[in-house]
Design a protein around this motif. Structure first.
Motif, short mmCIF file in Angstrom:
data_model
loop_
_atom_site.label_atom_id
_atom_site.label_comp_id
_atom_site.label_asym_id
_atom_site.label_seq_id
_atom_site.Cartn_x
_atom_site.Cartn_y
_atom_site.Cartn_z
N ASP A 69 -37.08 26.77 -30.20
CA ASP A 69 -37.48 28.10 -30.67
C ASP A 69 -37.26 29.06 -29.50
O ASP A 69 -38.12 29.19 -28.63
N PRO A 70 -36.09 29.70 -29.45
CA PRO A 70 -35.78 30.58 -28.33
C PRO A 70 -36.73 31.78 -28.20
O PRO A 70 -36.92 32.29 -27.11
N SER A 71 -37.34 32.17 -29.30
CA SER A 71 -38.26 33.32 -29.23
C SER A 71 -39.52 32.98 -28.44
O SER A 71 -40.17 33.86 -27.89
N LEU A 72 -39.87 31.69 -28.38
CA LEU A 72 -41.05 31.23 -27.64
C LEU A 72 -40.68 30.41 -26.40
O LEU A 72 -41.56 30.02 -25.63
N CYS A 73 -39.38 30.13 -26.23
CA CYS A 73 -38.89 29.24 -25.16
C CYS A 73 -39.63 27.91 -25.19
O CYS A 73 -40.17 27.44 -24.18
N MET A 74 -39.62 27.28 -26.36
CA MET A 74 -40.25 25.98 -26.56
C MET A 74 -39.26 25.07 -27.29
O MET A 74 -38.45 25.54 -28.09
N PHE A 75 -39.35 23.76 -27.01
CA PHE A 75 -38.51 22.79 -27.73
C PHE A 75 -39.34 21.59 -28.16
O PHE A 75 -40.39 21.30 -27.58
N HIS A 76 -38.86 20.90 -29.20
CA HIS A 76 -39.58 19.80 -29.83
C HIS A 76 -38.60 18.65 -30.08
O HIS A 76 -37.51 18.87 -30.62
N HIS A 112 -47.00 14.47 -34.14
CA HIS A 112 -45.64 15.03 -34.16
C HIS A 112 -45.65 16.54 -33.96
O HIS A 112 -44.86 17.27 -34.52
N GLU A 113 -46.58 17.01 -33.14
CA GLU A 113 -46.75 18.44 -32.93
C GLU A 113 -46.47 18.91 -31.51
O GLU A 113 -46.77 20.05 -31.17
N ALA A 114 -45.91 18.06 -30.64
CA ALA A 114 -45.70 18.44 -29.24
C ALA A 114 -44.49 19.37 -29.10
O ALA A 114 -43.41 19.07 -29.58
N TRP A 115 -44.72 20.49 -28.46
CA TRP A 115 -43.67 21.43 -28.10
C TRP A 115 -43.73 21.63 -26.59
O TRP A 115 -44.81 21.80 -26.04
N ASP A 116 -42.58 21.57 -25.95
CA ASP A 116 -42.51 21.70 -24.50
C ASP A 116 -41.83 23.02 -24.12
O ASP A 116 -40.86 23.42 -24.76
N GLY A 175 -32.20 29.95 -20.80
CA GLY A 175 -30.95 29.61 -20.13
C GLY A 175 -30.96 28.25 -19.46
O GLY A 175 -29.95 27.84 -18.90
N GLU A 176 -32.11 27.55 -19.50
CA GLU A 176 -32.21 26.26 -18.82
C GLU A 176 -32.69 25.13 -19.75
O GLU A 176 -33.28 24.15 -19.28
N LEU A 177 -32.42 25.27 -21.03
CA LEU A 177 -32.85 24.24 -21.99
C LEU A 177 -32.27 22.88 -21.63
O LEU A 177 -32.99 21.88 -21.63
N PHE A 178 -30.99 22.80 -21.31
CA PHE A 178 -30.35 21.53 -20.95
C PHE A 178 -31.12 20.84 -19.83
O PHE A 178 -31.46 19.66 -19.93
N GLN A 179 -31.40 21.58 -18.76
CA GLN A 179 -32.07 21.00 -17.60
C GLN A 179 -33.47 20.50 -17.95
O GLN A 179 -33.90 19.44 -17.48
N TYR A 180 -34.20 21.24 -18.78
CA TYR A 180 -35.56 20.83 -19.15
C TYR A 180 -35.55 19.59 -20.04
O TYR A 180 -36.38 18.69 -19.87
N VAL A 181 -34.63 19.53 -20.99
CA VAL A 181 -34.51 18.34 -21.84
C VAL A 181 -34.15 17.13 -20.99
O VAL A 181 -34.75 16.06 -21.12
N GLU A 182 -33.20 17.31 -20.09
CA GLU A 182 -32.79 16.20 -19.23
C GLU A 182 -33.95 15.72 -18.35
O GLU A 182 -34.20 14.51 -18.26
N ARG A 183 -34.67 16.63 -17.73
CA ARG A 183 -35.83 16.25 -16.89
C ARG A 183 -36.86 15.46 -17.69
O ARG A 183 -37.41 14.48 -17.21
N PHE A 184 -37.14 15.90 -18.91
CA PHE A 184 -38.13 15.24 -19.75
C PHE A 184 -37.67 13.81 -20.07
O PHE A 184 -38.46 12.86 -19.96
N GLN A 189 -28.76 26.52 -37.33
CA GLN A 189 -29.85 27.44 -37.07
C GLN A 189 -30.58 27.69 -38.38
O GLN A 189 -29.97 27.82 -39.44
N CYS A 190 -31.91 27.72 -38.29
CA CYS A 190 -32.75 27.99 -39.46
C CYS A 190 -33.81 28.99 -39.01
O CYS A 190 -34.73 28.63 -38.27
N GLY A 191 -33.66 30.23 -39.44
CA GLY A 191 -34.56 31.26 -38.96
C GLY A 191 -34.36 31.46 -37.47
O GLY A 191 -33.24 31.56 -37.00
N VAL A 192 -35.46 31.47 -36.71
CA VAL A 192 -35.35 31.63 -35.26
C VAL A 192 -35.09 30.31 -34.55
O VAL A 192 -34.69 30.29 -33.39
#
Length: 94
Positions: free
Chosen positions: A22-29, A40-44, A49-58, A76-79
């Protein structure tokens, strides 16, 4: 013991999973059950601009991946945006 070429080894250990961002909140699931959190509700969070790096670190910190190879937009679905994450899985981790 049979030797294999490096790319054959990588192909056998290459995996994929889907995330929702969700780029509007800068969160990923993570959509994978064992990574999606309690209920199944965890959002990080991530920095724009650094989504790749955060997913990789996780994934590395969770001993799921040795590294992330690519992050490809699926739809894409909505935001929210679905991405396919291609990674090299950890092998031989105890």
């Amino acid at each position: 013991m049979k030797c294999c070429k490096e790319n054959e080894y990588q192909d056998r250990n290459r995996m994929s999973l889907t995330i929702i961002a969700d780029p509007s909140l800068c969160m990923f699931h993570f959509c994978r059950e064992d990574l999606s959190g309690l209920g199944h509700e965890a959002w990080d969070p991530y920095i724009e601009g650094e989504l790749f790096q955060y997913v990789e670190r996780f994934l590395i910190a969770g001993n799921v991946a040795m590294n992330v190879v690519s992050l490809q937009e699926l739809r894409q679905c909505g935001v929210c945006v679905d991405y396919q994450v291609i990674y090299n899985q950890c092998v031989g981790v105890n």
